[in-house]
Design an enzyme around this catalytic site. Structure first.
Site, mmCIF file in Angstrom:
data_model
loop_
_atom_site.group_PDB
_atom_site.id
_atom_site.type_symbol
_atom_site.label_atom_id
_atom_site.label_comp_id
_atom_site.label_asym_id
_atom_site.label_seq_id
_atom_site.Cartn_x
_atom_site.Cartn_y
_atom_site.Cartn_z
ATOM 1 C CB SER A 142 -0.903 -0.002 1.241
ATOM 2 O OG SER A 142 -1.528 1.246 1.429
ATOM 3 C CE1 TYR A 167 -4.340 -2.104 4.632
ATOM 4 C CE2 TYR A 167 -3.687 0.138 4.066
ATOM 5 C CZ TYR A 167 -4.050 -1.141 3.682
ATOM 6 O OH TYR A 167 -4.113 -1.457 2.345
#
Length: 350
Positions: A142, A167
């Site tokens: 990501s 995350y």
């Protein structure tokens, strides 16, 4: 090629599975269909792949009624025994691992979900590859890994040691775990750092869906950092084309890698990291205006301060994908938004 695609009830996984099936690959889809967001949307995607909701059972295969080379299993990545059995029985040629607990802000509320899915789940993927001869592994990282980094555009040569959400920390961990398995076991691992992806069948927790739902239902949209933000919005078809190139060309050791001055994005092991985005950030206010034009309706805007765990701007340097795979994202924002709005009206308003 027989390919395991995890997360096929998800946005990117669905589109990728469809693309691979249409070119003739054999695709096994996997998803736990959790309720992080509306499961009806997830089942809708699966239905487009010929996987009917009423035929899905836990830990068992459902065969597609639309694609002869597709089957789906509802299975949680953290189910160690289930994952071991899947790899042992299926003997995949390649794995594209997209399934994960997503969302920056949700990680502030449910941190354990990220460890179970993104860490333990990824370990089960790596072990499945290791013990069953799968040498071709691609996986989703990501843009969130860039964290406190303010250098623009984000480059894979940047170090990513300062995440600002759990995350992001789990995705950084995935990259490190992948390198370990590439080094120890020769698994050809390629990580893709996704930037902001949009398009038909998109996630309802992302800006395009949130904004569209609010505008059409006469609710104000939340515009964070008072609109002074930008995102590297990338249309789903451009993303999928890049992923397919990566699957077809597994990573190899970098002959120029220097242990005295180690490049973060490659290695003496078969390990690579790429940004995958549009290479052209769009100002948030421009994005909103484009969406308003496509909807034919103005948004009521509620300007708010920055959220915890968020970043002001994302901008992908995709020169690595361009150099190695001639990756050329070319969908104009207005065209992509138009296609998204057409799908949205069909799915939600009919």
């Amino acid at each position: 090629m027989k390919i395991l695609v995890t997360g096929t009830a998800g946005f990117i996984g669905f589109h990728l599975a469809k693309k691979l099936l249409e070119r003739g690959d054999e695709v096994t889809g996997l998803d736990n269909i959790n309720d992080y967001y509306d499961v009806n949307l997830k089942y809708g995607r699966l239905n487009e792949l010929g996987i009917a909701r009423e035929n899905i059972e836990e830990n068992s295969f459902t065969v597609s009624t639309k694609y002869p080379k597709h089957k789906f299993i509802k299975l949680d990545l953290s189910d160690r025994e289930g994952m071991e059995k899947l790899f042992q029985e299926e003997k995949f040629d390649a794995v594209m691992h997209l399934a994960a607990q997503a969302g920056v802000r949700y990680s502030l509320e449910k941190p354990h979900a990220y460890i179970e899915s993104n860490i333990a789940g990824f370990m089960n993927i790596l072990e499945g590859c290791r013990h069953n001869g799968v040498k071709n592994l691609s996986y989703a990282s990501s843009s969130s890994v860039y964290g406190l980094n303010r250098s623009q555009p984000f480059k894979t040569s940047n170090h990513t040691d300062h995440p600002v959400s759990l995350y992001a920390a789990t995705k950084k961990s995935n990259e490190m775990m992948a390198h370990t398995y590439a080094h120890l076991y020769g698994i050809q691992t390629t990580g893709l750092r996704f930037f902001t992806v949009y398009g038909p069948w998109g996630r309802p927790d992302m800006a395009p869906m949130l904004f569209t739902d609010a505008i059409l239902n006469d609710r104000p949209i939340k515009v964070f950092n008072h609109g002074k933000m930008s995102r590297d919005f990338t249309y789903i078809d451009d993303i999928v084309n890049g992923i397919v190139q990566v699957i077809d060309h597994p990573s190899a050791p970098d002959p120029d890698w220097n242990a005295q001055n180690p490049a973060p994005e490659s290695s003496s092991a078969p390990y690579r990291l790429y940004n995958i985005g549009n290479n052209a950030p769009v100002a948030l206010m421009e994005f909103i205006e484009t969406l308003e034009n496509a909807l034919g309706k103005k948004a009521e805007k509620n300007f708010l301060p920055m959220q915890d765990g968020d970043v002001v701007s994302t901008y992908a340097d995709v020169s690595g994908l361009m150099k190695d795979f001639d990756y050329r994202p070319d969908t104009k924002l207005s065209d992509g938004i138009s296609k998204f709005v057409t799908w949205y009206r069909t799915f939600y308003e009919e």
